[in-house]
Design a protein around this motif. Structure first.
Motif, PDB file in Angstrom:
ATOM      1  N   ALA A 271      -6.180   6.290  12.501  1.00 48.45           N
ATOM      2  CA  ALA A 271      -4.868   5.648  12.347  1.00 48.45           C
ATOM      3  C   ALA A 271      -4.795   4.324  13.108  1.00 48.45           C
ATOM      4  O   ALA A 271      -3.984   3.457  12.773  1.00 48.45           O
ATOM      5  CB  ALA A 271      -3.757   6.585  12.811  1.00 48.45           C
TER       6      ALA A 271
ATOM      7  N   GLY B 139      -6.288  -1.223   1.991  1.00 48.50           N
ATOM      8  CA  GLY B 139      -5.639  -2.481   2.345  1.00 48.50           C
ATOM      9  C   GLY B 139      -6.538  -3.627   1.952  1.00 48.50           C
ATOM     10  O   GLY B 139      -7.501  -3.460   1.199  1.00 48.50           O
TER      11      GLY B 139
ATOM     12  N   PHE C 210      -5.504   1.520  10.730  1.00 50.54           N
ATOM     13  CA  PHE C 210      -4.625   1.303   9.565  1.00 50.54           C
ATOM     14  C   PHE C 210      -3.863  -0.018   9.623  1.00 50.54           C
ATOM     15  O   PHE C 210      -3.552  -0.606   8.590  1.00 50.54           O
ATOM     16  CB  PHE C 210      -3.589   2.433   9.438  1.00 50.54           C
ATOM     17  CG  PHE C 210      -4.139   3.811   9.175  1.00 50.54           C
ATOM     18  CD1 PHE C 210      -5.494   4.036   8.964  1.00 50.54           C
ATOM     19  CD2 PHE C 210      -3.278   4.901   9.145  1.00 50.54           C
ATOM     20  CE1 PHE C 210      -5.980   5.320   8.728  1.00 50.54           C
ATOM     21  CE2 PHE C 210      -3.754   6.178   8.905  1.00 50.54           C
ATOM     22  CZ  PHE C 210      -5.101   6.386   8.697  1.00 50.54           C
ATOM     23  N   GLN C 211      -3.499  -0.463  10.825  1.00 51.32           N
ATOM     24  CA  GLN C 211      -2.659  -1.665  10.929  1.00 51.32           C
ATOM     25  C   GLN C 211      -3.324  -2.870  10.273  1.00 51.32           C
ATOM     26  O   GLN C 211      -2.652  -3.691   9.656  1.00 51.32           O
ATOM     27  CB  GLN C 211      -2.363  -1.981  12.399  1.00 51.32           C
ATOM     28  CG  GLN C 211      -1.445  -0.977  13.083  1.00 51.32           C
ATOM     29  CD  GLN C 211      -2.107  -0.380  14.298  1.00 51.32           C
ATOM     30  OE1 GLN C 211      -3.261   0.020  14.242  1.00 51.32           O
ATOM     31  NE2 GLN C 211      -1.385  -0.323  15.401  1.00 51.32           N
TER      32      GLN C 211
ATOM     33  N   ALA D  64       0.856  -1.186   0.000  1.00 51.87           N
ATOM     34  CA  ALA D  64       0.000   0.000   0.000  1.00 51.87           C
ATOM     35  C   ALA D  64       0.891   1.234   0.000  1.00 51.87           C
ATOM     36  O   ALA D  64       1.824   1.335   0.774  1.00 51.87           O
ATOM     37  CB  ALA D  64      -0.876  -0.007   1.242  1.00 51.87           C
TER      38      ALA D  64
ATOM     39  N   ALA E 104       0.644   5.276   0.426  1.00 53.42           N
ATOM     40  CA  ALA E 104      -0.290   6.317   0.830  1.00 53.42           C
ATOM     41  C   ALA E 104      -0.196   7.514  -0.111  1.00 53.42           C
ATOM     42  O   ALA E 104       0.837   7.770  -0.707  1.00 53.42           O
ATOM     43  CB  ALA E 104       0.026   6.754   2.248  1.00 53.42           C
TER      44      ALA E 104
ATOM     45  N   HIS F 135      -6.362  -2.478   8.336  1.00 52.41           N
ATOM     46  CA  HIS F 135      -7.157  -2.089   7.165  1.00 52.41           C
ATOM     47  C   HIS F 135      -6.332  -1.292   6.152  1.00 52.41           C
ATOM     48  O   HIS F 135      -6.882  -0.793   5.174  1.00 52.41           O
ATOM     49  CB  HIS F 135      -8.385  -1.295   7.592  1.00 52.41           C
ATOM     50  CG  HIS F 135      -9.364  -2.091   8.407  1.00 52.41           C
ATOM     51  ND1 HIS F 135     -10.355  -2.866   7.842  1.00 52.41           N
ATOM     52  CD2 HIS F 135      -9.472  -2.264   9.744  1.00 52.41           C
ATOM     53  CE1 HIS F 135     -11.047  -3.474   8.804  1.00 52.41           C
ATOM     54  NE2 HIS F 135     -10.527  -3.128   9.973  1.00 52.41           N
ATOM     55  N   GLY F 136      -5.032  -1.141   6.415  1.00 48.74           N
ATOM     56  CA  GLY F 136      -4.166  -0.432   5.476  1.00 48.74           C
ATOM     57  C   GLY F 136      -4.093   1.061   5.768  1.00 48.74           C
ATOM     58  O   GLY F 136      -5.019   1.643   6.333  1.00 48.74           O
ATOM     59  N   THR F 137      -2.981   1.666   5.345  1.00 46.05           N
ATOM     60  CA  THR F 137      -2.784   3.107   5.525  1.00 46.05           C
ATOM     61  C   THR F 137      -3.934   3.870   4.864  1.00 46.05           C
ATOM     62  O   THR F 137      -4.230   3.637   3.691  1.00 46.05           O
ATOM     63  CB  THR F 137      -1.440   3.536   4.900  1.00 46.05           C
ATOM     64  OG1 THR F 137      -0.393   2.758   5.476  1.00 46.05           O
ATOM     65  CG2 THR F 137      -1.171   5.018   5.155  1.00 46.05           C
ATOM     66  N   ASP F 138      -4.586   4.726   5.616  1.00 46.33           N
ATOM     67  CA  ASP F 138      -5.760   5.486   5.149  1.00 46.33           C
ATOM     68  C   ASP F 138      -6.898   4.575   4.674  1.00 46.33           C
ATOM     69  O   ASP F 138      -7.776   5.003   3.925  1.00 46.33           O
ATOM     70  CB  ASP F 138      -5.376   6.481   4.037  1.00 46.33           C
ATOM     71  CG  ASP F 138      -4.641   7.701   4.598  1.00 46.33           C
ATOM     72  OD1 ASP F 138      -4.729   7.942   5.823  1.00 46.33           O
ATOM     73  OD2 ASP F 138      -3.993   8.414   3.815  1.00 46.33           O
TER      74      ASP F 138
END
Lengths: 429, 102
Positions: B39, B51, B42-43, B21, B23, B45-48
């Motif tokens: 945030a 994901g 994000f871990q 990913a 950003a 579900h992905g950055t922003d």
């Protein structure tokens, strides 16, 4: 295994991380322009905390925040999933990450060297390569170091007593030792007193090694010698795993480690002596030497082993403008990669705000989530979200508190793989 | 020997699997009040929210509805229930607004 064997082992797989031309195309889009935050940040340590703070300083701070990451190793081997290397389910090469994406996507300067001294008065760090780096904010994310064990025996036998608690050559050594076991052999795992890196990790290791011995060797035992008075993480799931899933595991609490005789394979503890073919001793831990040996009083928690910080910004309570994130800081948060990433974001946000003359967010949030394989196909998880308690000035569990999965199953195993992939991308890409 | 379309397919497959990913700077959410809350997602579900369990671009109403459903279902101890229960309704709304603007 010597260094050359290790390098040869790695070259069998793609040791480098991901470098795609597409990243370069996207790179210019990742970092916003000047956000009003201007200054230099030096980040020391390129693990889960250090890589994430470098990324988010640029992603949230913009082009005015100049970030230099100082890390002596060109490649980071993920500790998460490294237990799966021991059973041959994955390889160290598949757990290799480099800093190319951080450089290309976010314009982070990476120096492959180490820091030898910190001068908080002139605000600069000295590097082993002879250089110096000035900073407005210094972020230390150096991880842990291990206390010495009392081990006797020949040099060759002593070399076999490894912790494999930092993914790398010791992981490869332990894998070879496990692979050489027969169905008559015993694997002894010693767990240090808390706090140590990754609370469920040792119990997970016991499970996957026991599973491997049953599946592949058709026999063999695991003895868990825990210095603590009971299972520290996921007591229900691991309790069940030790009694009904892996009947070849013997769990012994209060087994404070005294000494190891590497020649006879004997482990002497407060509750007796145990013999095994493979001895995997995880020593007690403290913050890395840059924290404990800096001469700056950074290791100022009640034990003198970890760095006290203001949890709104992770700024050291001993020295201004020095922040400590990840495993080497002292708080009620676990020492683990997922939450280190969350701490890094709180720290990055606070530094960006400080550079704009703003106060830190008064309500920082972090969370910990950890999926753990129990067998080759099933997993459990442990999770907790933290909030800041302004009266106690610490992070406390929010909502449901610390929760472990109700079941050990295959769905968790599939979720675990997605979790790992996203977590590593959020940290290194 | 591998046929060219197979080779292309293999390369593409590799590229998709390996693509991390990346950003983007998004002016709409650069200083969003829900940023540091979001945030925490994000871990996994992905950055922003970009994901494998993507949240980016979902409607805010939908995210709020799902989160509040998980928040009040306290009998269910699934991992997302644990996380939903950690945030106030106002915080959930900020998180949802953040992802909807990606």
């Amino acid at each position: 295994m010597n260094r050359r064997d290790f390098l040869r082992y790695l070259s069998m797989g793609a040791a480098a991380g991901l470098t795609l031309p597409l990243e370069q195309v996207l790179a210019a889009a990742a970092v916003p322009g000047n956000t009003g935050a201007n200054g230099r940040v030096v980040v020391v340590g390129g693990g889960m905390a250090g890589a994430a703070v470098a990324k988010y300083l640029r992603l949230w701070g913009g082009t005015g925040v100049k970030v230099t990451l100082v890390e002596p190793n060109a490649i980071y081997y993920s500790n998460i999933f490294s237990n799966k290397v021991l059973t041959g389910d994955t390889t160290l090469a598949k757990l290799a990450y480099n800093y190319t994406a951080l450089k290309k996507n976010y314009g982070i300067e990476v120096k492959t060297t180490s820091v030898t001294a910190i001068d908080p008065t002139s605000k600069q760090v000295k590097l082993a390569d002879g250089g110096t780096l000035p900073y407005e904010h210094l972020v230390l994310a150096p991880g842990i170091t291990f206390d010495a064990l009392s081990v006797s025996g020949t040099i060759g036998n002593k070399a076999k007593i490894v912790h494999a608690w930092q993914a790398g050559p010791q992981t490869v050594s332990l894998q070879a030792q496990v692979k050489a076991m027969t169905n008559k052999d015993t694997f002894i795992l010693t767990i240090p007193p808390k706090p140590y890196r990754c609370p469920p990790g040792p119990y997970e290791r016991a499970c996957v090694v026991a599973d491997y011995l049953t599946r592949v060797k058709k026999g063999g035992k695991v003895i868990v010698l825990d210095a603590n008075n009971g299972i520290l993480a996921e007591p229900n799931n691991f309790g069940k795993a030790f009694t009904s899933i892996h009947k070849n595991i013997t769990y012994v609490p209060n087994a404070i480690l005294n000494s190891i005789d590497a020649d006879t394979g004997t482990v002497n503890t407060a509750v007796g002596s145990f013999k095994g073919k493979v001895i995997n001793a995880i020593p007690a831990q403290r913050a890395a030497s840059i924290i404990t040996q800096s001469g700056l009083g950074l290791a100022n928690d009640t034990t003198g082993k970890w760095a006290g910080v203001d949890l709104l910004s992770y700024e050291s309570t001993a020295v201004a403008k020095i922040h400590v994130i990840g495993d080497s800081h002292a708080s009620g948060q676990p020492k683990a990669g997922h939450i280190a990433n969350a701490e890094a974001k709180v720290c990055a946000d606070a530094i960006v705000r400080a550079m704009r003359g703003e106060s830190p967010n008064p309500n920082p949030r972090t969370n910990s989530a950890c999926y753990t394989p129990i067998t080759k196909t099933t997993a459990s998880w442990l999770s907790v979200a933290f909030k800041y308690d302004p009266a106690l000035k610490t992070m406390v569990p929010a909502g449901a508190g610390v929760v472990e999965s109700a079941t050990i199953n295959k769905d968790n195993y599939e979720e675990m793989n997605k979790w790992f992939s996203n977590l590593m991308s959020d940290t290194f890409a | 020997m591998m046929k060219i379309p197979d080779m292309v397919a293999k390369v593409l497959l590799t590229a998709v699997v390996a693509l991390p990913a990346v950003a983007f700077a998004n002016p709409a959410t650069l200083n969003h009040p829900g940023r540091t809350l979001a945030a925490n997602c994000f871990q996994c579900h992905g950055t922003d929210g970009y994901g494998m369990e993507s949240l980016a671009g979902e409607s805010a109403a939908e995210i709020v509805e799902e989160m509040l459903e998980m928040k009040w279902d306290t009998a269910n101890k699934d991992i997302m229930n644990v996380h939903a229960q950690a945030y106030t309704d106002e915080e959930v709304a900020l998180i949802a607004d953040y992802f909807s603007k990606q």
